[in-house]
Design a protein around this motif. Structure first.
Motif, PDB file in Angstrom:
ATOM      1  N   ASP A  60      39.413  55.037  48.933  1.00 54.32           N
ATOM      2  CA  ASP A  60      39.318  53.703  49.536  1.00 54.32           C
ATOM      3  C   ASP A  60      37.887  53.276  49.858  1.00 54.32           C
ATOM      4  N   THR A  61      36.918  53.866  49.168  1.00 52.53           N
ATOM      5  CA  THR A  61      35.537  53.422  49.356  1.00 52.53           C
ATOM      6  C   THR A  61      35.370  51.983  48.879  1.00 52.53           C
ATOM      7  N   ARG A  62      34.378  51.310  49.425  1.00 54.32           N
ATOM      8  CA  ARG A  62      34.088  49.932  49.030  1.00 54.32           C
ATOM      9  C   ARG A  62      32.642  49.858  48.538  1.00 54.32           C
ATOM     10  N   VAL A  63      32.441  49.179  47.425  1.00 58.71           N
ATOM     11  CA  VAL A  63      31.106  49.046  46.844  1.00 58.71           C
ATOM     12  C   VAL A  63      30.285  48.052  47.660  1.00 58.71           C
ATOM     13  N   ILE A  64      29.073  48.439  47.986  1.00 56.34           N
ATOM     14  CA  ILE A  64      28.177  47.511  48.671  1.00 56.34           C
ATOM     15  C   ILE A  64      27.361  46.745  47.625  1.00 56.34           C
ATOM     16  N   PRO A  65      26.955  45.505  47.931  1.00 55.34           N
ATOM     17  CA  PRO A  65      26.113  44.739  46.989  1.00 55.34           C
ATOM     18  C   PRO A  65      24.698  45.314  46.997  1.00 55.34           C
ATOM     19  N   ALA A  66      24.526  46.420  46.287  1.00 55.10           N
ATOM     20  CA  ALA A  66      23.366  47.293  46.455  1.00 55.10           C
ATOM     21  C   ALA A  66      22.145  46.900  45.631  1.00 55.10           C
ATOM     22  N   ARG A  67      22.255  45.878  44.782  1.00 54.51           N
ATOM     23  CA  ARG A  67      21.111  45.470  43.962  1.00 54.51           C
ATOM     24  C   ARG A  67      20.408  44.281  44.621  1.00 54.51           C
ATOM     25  N   LEU A  68      19.134  44.483  44.952  1.00 55.60           N
ATOM     26  CA  LEU A  68      18.339  43.463  45.632  1.00 55.60           C
ATOM     27  C   LEU A  68      17.152  43.055  44.758  1.00 55.60           C
ATOM     28  N   PHE A  69      16.821  41.770  44.783  1.00 52.85           N
ATOM     29  CA  PHE A  69      15.661  41.261  44.054  1.00 52.85           C
ATOM     30  C   PHE A  69      14.670  40.697  45.063  1.00 52.85           C
ATOM     31  N   GLY A  70      13.450  41.235  45.025  1.00 51.58           N
ATOM     32  CA  GLY A  70      12.443  40.823  45.993  1.00 51.58           C
ATOM     33  C   GLY A  70      11.090  40.609  45.352  1.00 51.58           C
ATOM     34  N   ASN A  71      10.077  40.458  46.199  1.00 53.04           N
ATOM     35  CA  ASN A  71       8.710  40.222  45.736  1.00 53.04           C
ATOM     36  C   ASN A  71       7.739  41.050  46.558  1.00 53.04           C
ATOM     37  N   ARG A  72       6.643  41.460  45.894  1.00 56.76           N
ATOM     38  CA  ARG A  72       5.533  42.056  46.626  1.00 56.76           C
ATOM     39  C   ARG A  72       4.692  40.911  47.181  1.00 56.76           C
ATOM     40  N   ASP A  74       1.829  40.677  48.516  1.00 59.68           N
ATOM     41  CA  ASP A  74       0.393  40.686  48.253  1.00 59.68           C
ATOM     42  C   ASP A  74       0.060  40.462  46.780  1.00 59.68           C
ATOM     43  N   LYS A  75       1.047  40.651  45.897  1.00 57.17           N
ATOM     44  CA  LYS A  75       0.792  40.555  44.453  1.00 57.17           C
ATOM     45  C   LYS A  75       1.611  39.461  43.769  1.00 57.17           C
ATOM     46  N   ASP A  76       2.586  38.906  44.485  1.00 54.92           N
ATOM     47  CA  ASP A  76       3.501  37.914  43.913  1.00 54.92           C
ATOM     48  C   ASP A  76       4.180  38.457  42.646  1.00 54.92           C
ATOM     49  N   GLU A  77       4.623  39.715  42.724  1.00 56.22           N
ATOM     50  CA  GLU A  77       5.315  40.361  41.606  1.00 56.22           C
ATOM     51  C   GLU A  77       6.782  40.551  41.970  1.00 56.22           C
ATOM     52  N   LYS A  78       7.677  40.342  41.014  1.00 54.13           N
ATOM     53  CA  LYS A  78       9.098  40.517  41.250  1.00 54.13           C
ATOM     54  C   LYS A  78       9.466  42.003  41.149  1.00 54.13           C
ATOM     55  N   ILE A  79      10.281  42.444  42.093  1.00 53.61           N
ATOM     56  CA  ILE A  79      10.692  43.843  42.171  1.00 53.61           C
ATOM     57  C   ILE A  79      12.205  43.908  42.328  1.00 53.61           C
ATOM     58  N   GLU A  80      12.836  44.824  41.584  1.00 50.73           N
ATOM     59  CA  GLU A  80      14.271  45.057  41.721  1.00 50.73           C
ATOM     60  C   GLU A  80      14.496  46.383  42.447  1.00 50.73           C
ATOM     61  N   VAL A  81      15.346  46.364  43.454  1.00 50.23           N
ATOM     62  CA  VAL A  81      15.639  47.556  44.258  1.00 50.23           C
ATOM     63  C   VAL A  81      17.134  47.824  44.223  1.00 50.23           C
ATOM     64  N   LEU A  82      17.488  49.061  43.934  1.00 47.97           N
ATOM     65  CA  LEU A  82      18.893  49.469  43.921  1.00 47.97           C
ATOM     66  C   LEU A  82      19.093  50.529  44.993  1.00 47.97           C
ATOM     67  N   LEU A  83      19.923  50.225  45.995  1.00 48.92           N
ATOM     68  CA  LEU A  83      20.186  51.159  47.083  1.00 48.92           C
ATOM     69  C   LEU A  83      21.039  52.316  46.562  1.00 48.92           C
ATOM     70  N   VAL A  84      20.578  53.528  46.788  1.00 48.13           N
ATOM     71  CA  VAL A  84      21.302  54.711  46.319  1.00 48.13           C
ATOM     72  C   VAL A  84      22.036  55.401  47.460  1.00 48.13           C
ATOM     73  N   LYS A  85      21.311  55.669  48.552  1.00 47.10           N
ATOM     74  CA  LYS A  85      21.924  56.419  49.646  1.00 47.10           C
ATOM     75  C   LYS A  85      21.185  56.148  50.942  1.00 47.10           C
ATOM     76  N   ARG A  86      21.957  55.888  52.000  1.00 44.80           N
ATOM     77  CA  ARG A  86      21.347  55.692  53.318  1.00 44.80           C
ATOM     78  C   ARG A  86      20.975  57.064  53.882  1.00 44.80           C
ATOM     79  N   GLU A  87      19.724  57.202  54.271  1.00 44.83           N
ATOM     80  CA  GLU A  87      19.252  58.483  54.789  1.00 44.83           C
ATOM     81  C   GLU A  87      19.386  58.545  56.303  1.00 44.83           C
TER      82      GLU A  87
END
Length: 343
Positions: A60-72, A74-87
């Protein structure tokens, strides 16, 4: 045992890009676990193979919307982040693209600053550990900004993100869906319970390691990923009672098998438990709990294909996969299902 022993040819157009309109109308290959005998059904026919007193175990696990799109910033560069595991606290292990640009101390912003992050560590595999800063509730912000982390082989857009959730998904924490459960509808589960089958749940939060290919030649040298699981007391009690009465335990998906067999391996029996498992199941493994398995069709050379090969035989499974290709079954996460049944 060689990784190449678990390879097979697959036409790319057999990789399902979207779910069936009606979940339980997927095709179902039914295979005898011992003899390898095969028949072809629809998923809603699964009820015919379950008997009163059997226990059907779902994740019964539920998928989190783990893919995030952001920017640096200081550089105005697009970055994609995928959450793997909460530490801990607000630190997450992540996969970042392009990773080389996100060095230790690098900052990233999401949603015009609604969420901010900083790289605080990098492990040997190149995964970035990001500490997130925000105001409010992280899960609500993630729901607003995040996207479903569909597997890399699905290239078409998913119109309804709930179709990458099971109808019984409850506990948030997965980076991928337990896809064998995607075929169930609430109506089908009701029919199963009305037949006298006992439906119970475990939780295993699926990690992205489930998609990680086996890169070593020798299967036994593969470094298996770990995943967090919870075995509730009522599920453990139901399994023990069914076993005592000679009834079957049917696992829905490889995640349920990993949970059930991990608990048994740890304690020598089934009991209420929680923890992390890195169990690696491949041919030669002796199953102690599960009698039958509902599963999807898996990637070549994957740990999931090795697991189902262990549950039956490598020869039976590869023959079944060859038939599935010839019969044009749909493969992988949104694909058709397979029921490996006990005699």
């Amino acid at each position: 045992m060689k990784t190449d022993d678990f390879d097979f040819d697959l036409d790319e157009d057999l990789i399902a890009q979207h779910p069936m309109k009606n979940r339980d109308e997927s095709r179902l290959m039914v295979m005898n676990r011992t003899s390898g005998e095969i028949s072809h059904k629809r998923f809603y026919d699964i009820v015919d193979y379950l008997e009163p007193g059997d226990v059907l175990v779902l994740n019964d696990t539920r998928v989190i919307p783990a893919r995030l799109f952001g920017n640096r910033p200081d550089k105005d560069e697009k970055i994609e982040v995928l959450l793997v595991k909460r530490e801990e606290d607000d630190v997450w292990e992540t996969l970042v693209k392009p990773g080389k640009k996100m060095k230790l101390g690098s900052n990233i912003t999401f949603g015009d600053g609604l969420l901010k992050g900083k790289v605080v560590d990098i492990n040997d595999e190149g995964n970035r550990f990001i500490k997130f800063l925000y105001e409010g509730i992280f899960e609500e912000i993630l729901d607003e900004l995040g996207n479903m982390p569909l597997p890399p082989y699905i290239t078409e857009k998913l119109e309804d993100k709930e179709r990458y959730q099971t109808v019984y998904a409850k506990h948030e924490g997965s980076a991928a869906a337990p896809t064998a459960g995607l075929h169930f509808t609430k109506e089908l589960l009701k029919r199963i319970e009305e037949k006298g089958v006992i439906v119970k749940f475990v939780t295993l939060h699926v990690g992205l390691g489930t998609f990680r290919p086996v890169k070593v030649d020798d299967v036994e040298k593969h470094n298996m990923h770990s995943e967090m699981y919870i075995m509730p007391k009522d599920t453990a009690d139901a399994i023990n009672e069914a076993k005592k009465n000679g009834k079957k335990i049917i696992a829905v998906g490889t995640t349920c098998i990993r949970t059930l067999e991990s608990v048994y391996k740890k304690h020598g029996d089934i009991r209420e438990d929680s923890g992390w498992t890195d169990i690696f199941i491949y041919p030669g493994f002796e199953f102690k709990v599960v009698d039958s398995l509902i599963t999807n069709f898996h990637l070549p050379k994957s740990t999931l294909l090795m697991l189902v090969s262990a549950f039956s035989t490598k020869e039976n499974i590869l023959r079944a996969y060859d038939i599935a290709v010839k019969e044009r079954y749909r493969f992988f996460s949104f694909g058709d299902a397979m029921f490996i049944k006990r005699d």
